[in-house]
Design a protein around this motif. Sequence first.
Motif, PDB file in Angstrom:
ATOM      1  N   PHE A   1       0.834  -1.194   0.000  1.00 47.60           N
ATOM      2  CA  PHE A   1       0.000   0.000   0.000  1.00 47.60           C
ATOM      3  C   PHE A   1       0.874   1.252   0.000  1.00 47.60           C
ATOM      4  CE2 PHE A   1      -2.541   3.341   1.909  1.00 47.60           C
ATOM      5  CZ  PHE A   1      -3.654   3.296   1.103  1.00 47.60           C
ATOM      6  N   THR A   2       1.918   1.247   0.813  1.00 51.29           N
ATOM      7  CA  THR A   2       2.838   2.381   0.866  1.00 51.29           C
ATOM      8  C   THR A   2       3.518   2.576  -0.483  1.00 51.29           C
ATOM      9  OG1 THR A   2       3.186   2.002   3.218  1.00 51.29           O
ATOM     10  CG2 THR A   2       4.829   3.333   2.099  1.00 51.29           C
ATOM     11  N   ALA A   3       3.880   1.486  -1.141  1.00 47.09           N
ATOM     12  CA  ALA A   3       4.489   1.579  -2.468  1.00 47.09           C
ATOM     13  C   ALA A   3       3.513   2.227  -3.458  1.00 47.09           C
ATOM     14  CB  ALA A   3       4.909   0.201  -2.959  1.00 47.09           C
ATOM     15  N   GLY A   4       2.248   1.865  -3.372  1.00 44.69           N
ATOM     16  CA  GLY A   4       1.235   2.480  -4.242  1.00 44.69           C
ATOM     17  C   GLY A   4       1.107   3.970  -3.995  1.00 44.69           C
ATOM     18  N   LEU A   5       1.095   4.369  -2.729  1.00 42.83           N
ATOM     19  CA  LEU A   5       1.036   5.801  -2.402  1.00 42.83           C
ATOM     20  C   LEU A   5       2.268   6.515  -2.947  1.00 42.83           C
ATOM     21  CD1 LEU A   5      -0.216   5.823   1.309  1.00 42.83           C
ATOM     22  CD2 LEU A   5      -1.523   6.408  -0.741  1.00 42.83           C
ATOM     23  N   THR A   6       3.418   5.899  -2.787  1.00 42.47           N
ATOM     24  CA  THR A   6       4.658   6.505  -3.249  1.00 42.47           C
ATOM     25  C   THR A   6       4.670   6.660  -4.771  1.00 42.47           C
ATOM     26  OG1 THR A   6       5.823   5.557  -1.364  1.00 42.47           O
ATOM     27  CG2 THR A   6       7.177   6.274  -3.221  1.00 42.47           C
ATOM     28  N   LEU A   7       4.256   5.621  -5.485  1.00 37.20           N
ATOM     29  CA  LEU A   7       4.191   5.711  -6.944  1.00 37.20           C
ATOM     30  C   LEU A   7       3.200   6.775  -7.392  1.00 37.20           C
ATOM     31  CD1 LEU A   7       4.324   1.935  -7.930  1.00 37.20           C
ATOM     32  CD2 LEU A   7       6.090   3.667  -8.320  1.00 37.20           C
ATOM     33  N   GLY A   8       2.060   6.831  -6.720  1.00 39.39           N
ATOM     34  CA  GLY A   8       1.064   7.844  -7.048  1.00 39.39           C
ATOM     35  C   GLY A   8       1.597   9.243  -6.832  1.00 39.39           C
ATOM     36  N   PHE A   9       2.248   9.461  -5.698  1.00 39.31           N
ATOM     37  CA  PHE A   9       2.826  10.777  -5.416  1.00 39.31           C
ATOM     38  C   PHE A   9       3.885  11.128  -6.452  1.00 39.31           C
ATOM     39  CE2 PHE A   9       6.436  13.126  -3.805  1.00 39.31           C
ATOM     40  CZ  PHE A   9       5.831  14.348  -3.563  1.00 39.31           C
ATOM     41  N   GLN A  10       4.745  10.170  -6.760  1.00 39.38           N
ATOM     42  CA  GLN A  10       5.826  10.415  -7.711  1.00 39.38           C
ATOM     43  C   GLN A  10       5.258  10.826  -9.076  1.00 39.38           C
ATOM     44  OE1 GLN A  10       8.163   6.962  -8.836  1.00 39.38           O
ATOM     45  NE2 GLN A  10      10.025   8.195  -8.755  1.00 39.38           N
ATOM     46  N   ALA A  11       4.206  10.161  -9.515  1.00 37.26           N
ATOM     47  CA  ALA A  11       3.595  10.482 -10.807  1.00 37.26           C
ATOM     48  C   ALA A  11       2.990  11.881 -10.796  1.00 37.26           C
ATOM     49  CB  ALA A  11       2.531   9.440 -11.157  1.00 37.26           C
ATOM     50  N   VAL A  12       2.309  12.228  -9.711  1.00 37.00           N
ATOM     51  CA  VAL A  12       1.689  13.552  -9.617  1.00 37.00           C
ATOM     52  C   VAL A  12       2.763  14.639  -9.534  1.00 37.00           C
ATOM     53  CG1 VAL A  12       0.269  15.044  -8.157  1.00 37.00           C
ATOM     54  CG2 VAL A  12      -0.477  12.715  -8.659  1.00 37.00           C
ATOM     55  N   ALA A  13       3.794  14.410  -8.721  1.00 35.23           N
ATOM     56  CA  ALA A  13       4.868  15.395  -8.592  1.00 35.23           C
ATOM     57  C   ALA A  13       5.561  15.607  -9.933  1.00 35.23           C
ATOM     58  CB  ALA A  13       5.869  14.952  -7.523  1.00 35.23           C
ATOM     59  N   HIS A  14       5.800  14.519 -10.654  1.00 33.21           N
ATOM     60  CA  HIS A  14       6.441  14.635 -11.963  1.00 33.21           C
ATOM     61  C   HIS A  14       5.565  15.437 -12.936  1.00 33.21           C
ATOM     62  CE1 HIS A  14       8.996  13.643 -15.338  1.00 33.21           C
ATOM     63  NE2 HIS A  14       7.934  13.227 -15.990  1.00 33.21           N
ATOM     64  N   ALA A  15       4.280  15.137 -12.960  1.00 32.64           N
ATOM     65  CA  ALA A  15       3.364  15.863 -13.843  1.00 32.64           C
ATOM     66  C   ALA A  15       3.321  17.345 -13.471  1.00 32.64           C
ATOM     67  CB  ALA A  15       1.961  15.253 -13.768  1.00 32.64           C
ATOM     68  N   TYR A  16       3.315  17.635 -12.188  1.00 32.61           N
ATOM     69  CA  TYR A  16       3.301  19.015 -11.700  1.00 32.61           C
ATOM     70  C   TYR A  16       4.555  19.747 -12.171  1.00 32.61           C
ATOM     71  CZ  TYR A  16       3.595  22.743  -8.127  1.00 32.61           C
ATOM     72  OH  TYR A  16       3.728  23.932  -7.467  1.00 32.61           O
TER      73      TYR A  16
END
Length: 116
Positions: free
Chosen positions: A71-86
């Motif tokens: 679950f933590t890995a999923g949160l981390t991947l999600g954050f990374q994708a959003v931060a990159h897009a931002y």
Amino acid sequence: MRNEEIMQRAIGVLTLMHGGDGEADDLRLALKLLQEDVFSYSVAVPDSATEDVAEFVRLALEQVMARVAAFTAGLTLGFQAVAHAYEEQCEDADVATVLQQLALRLESQRGDERPA
């Protein structure tokens, strides 16, 4: 539940939290999904008194912790994708500053909750 499914749940929770209008109901729904689909876990207790209880507990904890890690890995991947897009969309994006401000805000809130 497979690790990929748990990671998808984490990304779904992020999506729900972002897509909602900030209402408490959105948070409640996200937490309910977590409780029901990710963090609920049942283990059959061995019938035999000769079972090694410590080994049984260790195996159960190992499985629960694997779910938390996924679950933590999923949160981390999600954050990374959003931060990159931002950062790609905003020339002056500063993710580190946004995170630092959030950490300071949380520390301030924690300080407000401390007894006088």
